[in-house]
Design a protein around this motif. Structure first.
Motif: not given
Length: 274
Positions: A230-250
């Motif tokens: 969740a903190e990593a997502a915020a640090d790089v400007g992603l909406v939230d942890q779920a957004h990070l999870t989707r994009r990271f997996a892709r």
């Protein structure tokens, strides 16, 4: 029935990350590792886009990717493809080989003997625990790949556009910000759509896709350092942890939590804001 499986592993040497995968259905979004991506295809065929061209990597071929180049990846064969990679920072390659300025003209090396040796060395490194043996294997791996490397930087036609470098630097500096085409073009000293055309001609992706790749790469570094998703997502400007999870997996084939688990990352506590 085959399922997609991807694993990362760090060794004792900073700037070196191992990867092994069997990919059947997953299609990797454009992403970058900001390191040399070196490895071998063990079975199946991979199709990927790299520097604006489509490439096929068949069994017993080498994968030879330069740092900072966006690329994709998907299976060309029904059974998918199985491969091993090592991502090595450019300064580590220079330190190990004593030769700064390595560069690969072609991302696929058709060299069966070298690919088989690279695959064996990467498998041994994955299982290895002795630091001295791992360093020796790393040196052998780079020696094996050395005949495919150029001893100098890319020719001028393939070098990054220094004007566009200023826009990419702005992306790096402001990963968490919302950037406009006008802001990026101003950094490059160009009009917005002239900048857009020139950027796509050089990088073969839109500025937005480049920015997203840079954000996810930075998130990957933060996750490896133990920062919570969740903190990593915020640090790089992603909406939230779920957004990070989707994009990271892709982009990388695993979820952020799974990636941290594979590396054995210990969570870090950040100081509370005043």
């Amino acid at each position: 029935m085959h399922v997609d499986a991807a694993e990362f592993k760090r060794i004792h040497r900073p700037g070196v990350e191992l990867y092994r995968a069997h990919i059947v259905r997953h299609a990797f979004d454009p992403h970058t590792h900001e390191a040399f991506g070196l490895g071998a295809i063990e079975s199946g065929v991979e199709r990927f886009r790299y520097r604006g061209g489509e490439h096929l990597a068949p069994p017993q071929s080498l994968v030879l990717m330069n740092p900072d180049v966006l690329h994709t990846g998907r299976a060309e064969t029904a059974q998918g493809w199985r491969y091993r990679m090592v991502y090595i920072d450019a300064d580590v390659v220079a330190e190990v080989t004593g030769e700064p300025g390595w560069w690969f003209a072609d991302p696929v090396g058709h060299d069966t003997a070298a690919a088989q040796r690279v695959s064996r060395l990467l498998a041994a490194m994955w299982q290895g625990a002795d630091a001295l043996a791992l360093d020796g294997a790393l040196g052998e791996l780079l020696d094996t790949i050395r005949p495919h490397a150029r001893g100098a930087r890319a020719p001028s036609a393939a070098r990054p556009d220094s004007v566009l470098d200023r826009a990419v630097a702005l992306m790096h500096d402001r990963l968490a910000d919302t950037l406009s085409l006008e802001q990026l073009a101003a950094a490059a000293g160009l009009s917005p759509f002239h900048f857009l055309r020139r950027f796509k001609a050089q990088h073969h992706v839109t500025p937005h896709r480049m920015l997203m790749a840079l954000r996810l790469h930075r998130a990957k570094q933060l996750l490896a350092a133990g920062v919570a998703p969740a903190e990593a997502a915020a640090d790089v400007g992603l909406v939230d942890q779920a957004h990070l999870t989707r994009r990271f997996a892709r982009m990388y084939g695993v979820t952020p939590g799974r990636y941290q688990q594979q590396l054995g990352t210990r969570p870090v506590r950040r100081a509370a804001a005043d």
